[in-house]
Design a protein around this motif. Structure first.
Motif, mmCIF file in Angstrom:
data_model
loop_
_atom_site.group_PDB
_atom_site.id
_atom_site.type_symbol
_atom_site.label_atom_id
_atom_site.label_comp_id
_atom_site.label_asym_id
_atom_site.label_seq_id
_atom_site.Cartn_x
_atom_site.Cartn_y
_atom_site.Cartn_z
ATOM 1 N N THR A 174 0.824 -1.209 0.000
ATOM 2 C CA THR A 174 0.000 0.000 0.000
ATOM 3 C C THR A 174 0.861 1.264 0.000
ATOM 4 O OG1 THR A 174 -0.148 0.115 2.431
ATOM 5 C CG2 THR A 174 -1.801 -1.224 1.282
ATOM 6 N N ILE A 197 -0.510 -6.933 2.148
ATOM 7 C CA ILE A 197 -1.519 -5.902 2.427
ATOM 8 C C ILE A 197 -1.872 -5.950 3.915
ATOM 9 C CG2 ILE A 197 -3.805 -4.998 1.856
ATOM 10 C CD1 ILE A 197 -1.995 -4.957 -0.531
ATOM 11 N N MET A 207 -4.312 -0.290 -2.051
ATOM 12 C CA MET A 207 -4.537 -1.689 -2.421
ATOM 13 C C MET A 207 -5.026 -1.803 -3.862
ATOM 14 S SD MET A 207 -6.981 -4.452 -0.497
ATOM 15 C CE MET A 207 -7.508 -5.970 -1.297
#
Length: 412
Positions: A174, A197, A207
Motif C-alpha cells: 500500500t 496488504i 490496495m
C-alpha cells in the motif's frame, strides 16, 4: 546464454546445503568488501608516492609508506591470461565447476586476479568489485560494453541477487513505492510478486493500485502482527526468494514535542517490524540460498538517510530508522553463514504527504523503485537513492561529528 526459466522443483529432491567461498581476509582486504557493497571500483592509493596497490596491504609496495587511502580507480585493463578450473578441494567451487579465472593488467598499474565473464585473453575489459556469497569483495572482469543478458552468466548469478526468475515478497504494497517497484521487478524478469496488504479486510488506500496485476498475489501481511507473519510464512515462506521491506510509519516532530504513542508506532513498524519479518521468513530463506537458479538471495529494507545522522524535524522517526539500521547490521552477521544478502536502501526525503512541506529535491517513488532493482541486479549491499542521501552519506563517511553540527546548525 540467456538464462531459461527453471522448471518446477521436484519436492522429492533434497535442497542443497548452502556453502560459501573462502571468507578469511585481512583487515586491509576488508576494504574491498566495503567498496563492493556500495558498487564502487576503488583500490588503495599511496598518499606519499601515488602507487596503486593490489592486493590490499598495510604498507605501500613501492615506498613502504603506511599512508594508504581507498580511492576511485580507472576500472579498465587487459586480460593477460585465463584458465578454466576443472577441479577444486573447496566445496563451494566444487559444486559450481568449471569456473573461469584470469589475470588482468589494470591501466592504473597493478596486475589483479579476477573472475571472468564473457571475455577472452587479450581483450580489453572493464573491472567491477562484487560481493561474493561470503560477503567479501572480489574482482570481476567483464566486456567493456554490458550486454542485456550479462547477469545470466553463472559466475555473476552465483554471487548476485538479480531478480530474474525469482519470487519476491513486498511487505507493504500500500506504500507509494509499491506499484513502481512491482513494474520494475517484472521488467527485470521477476517470476512472481507476493504483495503484502496490512488489514486487507479494510481495503486500505493503495490496495487498488496493485490488485488484479498479472503474476501478483495479494497476501494479508502486517509487520506489527507476529502471529500473522508466522501464518504467512507457513504458506509462502518456502517460495520467497527475495524479501523487500517497504513498511514504513512516519510522523514529523522531534523528541520533546513528539507524542510517545506515535513514536512507539514508528518503532513497532520501522524497527521491530523488520525484526519480525526476518524472524518469520529468514530461516526458510537462509536454507535455500543454494537451491538452483531461483535460490533465495536477499532481504532488503528501505531506510531514511537520516538513520546516519538525524534531522531534528523528524527526530523520533529518525531514531526508529537508526534502530532499524542496527537491526540490518545484526542480520548481516546472522545470515552471513548462509550467504543471504542483507541490503539497505537509504533514501532522502520521499515525495509523499509527510514530506510535503520540505523543499526539493525529493525522491519520487519510481526513482526509489529503480534504485532498489538496480541494487539487486548488481548485488549491492548499500544503496543511496537521491542527491540528499548520497550527500549525507559522503559527509557522514568523512566526519560524522561535523555532519551532526551542520544538520543541527551547530547548536545555535
Amino acid at each position: 546464454m540467456t538464462l531459461d526459466r527453471p522448471k518446477k522443483k521436484n519436492p522429492q529432491i533434497r535442497t542443497r546445503v548452502p556453502t560459501l567461498p573462502p571468507g578469511a581476509r585481512s583487515r586491509a582486504a576488508l576494504g574491498m568488501a566495503v567498496m563492493a557493497a556500495q558498487g564502487k571500483f576503488a583500490l588503495q592509493h599511496c598518499d606519499e608516492c601515488g602507487a596503486v596497490q593490489y592486493p590490499p596491504r598495510e604498507a605501500c609496495a613501492a615506498c613502504l609508506s603506511s599512508a594508504l587511502s581507498w580511492k576511485g580507480t580507472e576500472p579498465y585493463g587487459k586480460l593477460l591470461a585465463e584458465t578454466r578450473i576443472q577441479a577444486s578441494p573447496d566445496p563451494y567451487f566444487r559444486e559450481r565447476l568449471p569456473w573461469r579465472m584470469g589475470s588482468v593488467r589494470l591501466e592504473a598499474g597493478p596486475v589483479v586476479l579476477a573472475h571472468l565473464v564473457g571475455v577472452g585473453r587479450g581483450d580489453r575489459v572493464k573491472m567491477e568489485l562484487r560481493l561474493d556469497r561470503a560477503g567479501q569483495g572480489v574482482m570481476v572482469a567483464r566486456p567493456v560494453e554490458r550486454s542485456e543478458d550479462m547477469e545470466d552468466d553463472p559466475v555473476l548469478r552465483a554471487m548476485g541477487t538479480h531478480p530474474k526468475h525469482r519470487r519476491i515478497l513486498i511487505s507493504d504494497a500500500t506504500q507509494p513505492v509499491a506499484r513502481p517497484l512491482i513494474d520494475a521487478l517484472m521488467a527485470a524478469g521477476a517470476d512472481h510478486v507476493f504483495a503484502g496488504i496490512p488489514e486487507m479486510w479494510r481495503r486500505p488506500p493503495g490496495m487498488a493500485a496493485v490488485e488484479g496485476l498479472e503474476n501478483v498475489s495479494l497476501v494479508p501481511l502486517d509487520v506489527t502482527d507476529q502471529q500473522g507473519l508466522k501464518d504467512a510464512a507457513s504458506e509462502i515462506g518456502g517460495k520467497v526468494d527475495i524479501l523487500i521491506n517497504t513498511a514504513r510509519h512516519i510522523r514529523p516532530g522531534g523528541v520533546m514535542g513528539h507524542d510517545t504513542t506515535a513514536a512507539r508506532d514508528e518503532m513497532e513498524v520501522n524497527a521491530l517490524g523488520l525484526m519480525r519479518l526476518a524472524q518469520a521468513f529468514g530461516p526458510a530463506m537462509a536454507g535455500r540460498t543454494a537451491d538452483g537458479v531461483n535460490a533465495s538471495a536477499a532481504l532488503i529494507t528501505i531506510l531514511s538517510a537520516h538513520a546516519l545522522s538525524p534531522d531534528p524535524a523528524f527526530g523520533a522517526f529518525n531514531a526508529s530508522q537508526a534502530a532499524a539500521r542496527s537491526v540490518v547490521q545484526t542480520l548481516r552477521a546472522e545470515f552471513a553463514g548462509a550467504g543471504l544478502r542483507v541490503m539497505a536502501v537509504y533514501t532522502g526525503p520521499t515525495d509523499d504527504e509527510w514530506h510535503q512541506p520540505l523543499p526539493p529535491p525529493k525522491v519520487a517513488p519510481k526513482a526509489l523503485a529503480r534504485a532498489i532493482v538496480e541494487g539487486l541486479q548488481l548485488g549491492h549491499e548499500e544503496v543511496f537513492c537521491g542527491d540528499v542521501a548520497r550527500d549525507l552519506a559522503e559527509r557522514w563517511q568523512q566526519n560524522p561529528a561535523l555532519l551532526e553540527r551542520e544538520i543541527t546548525g551547530g547548536g545555535a
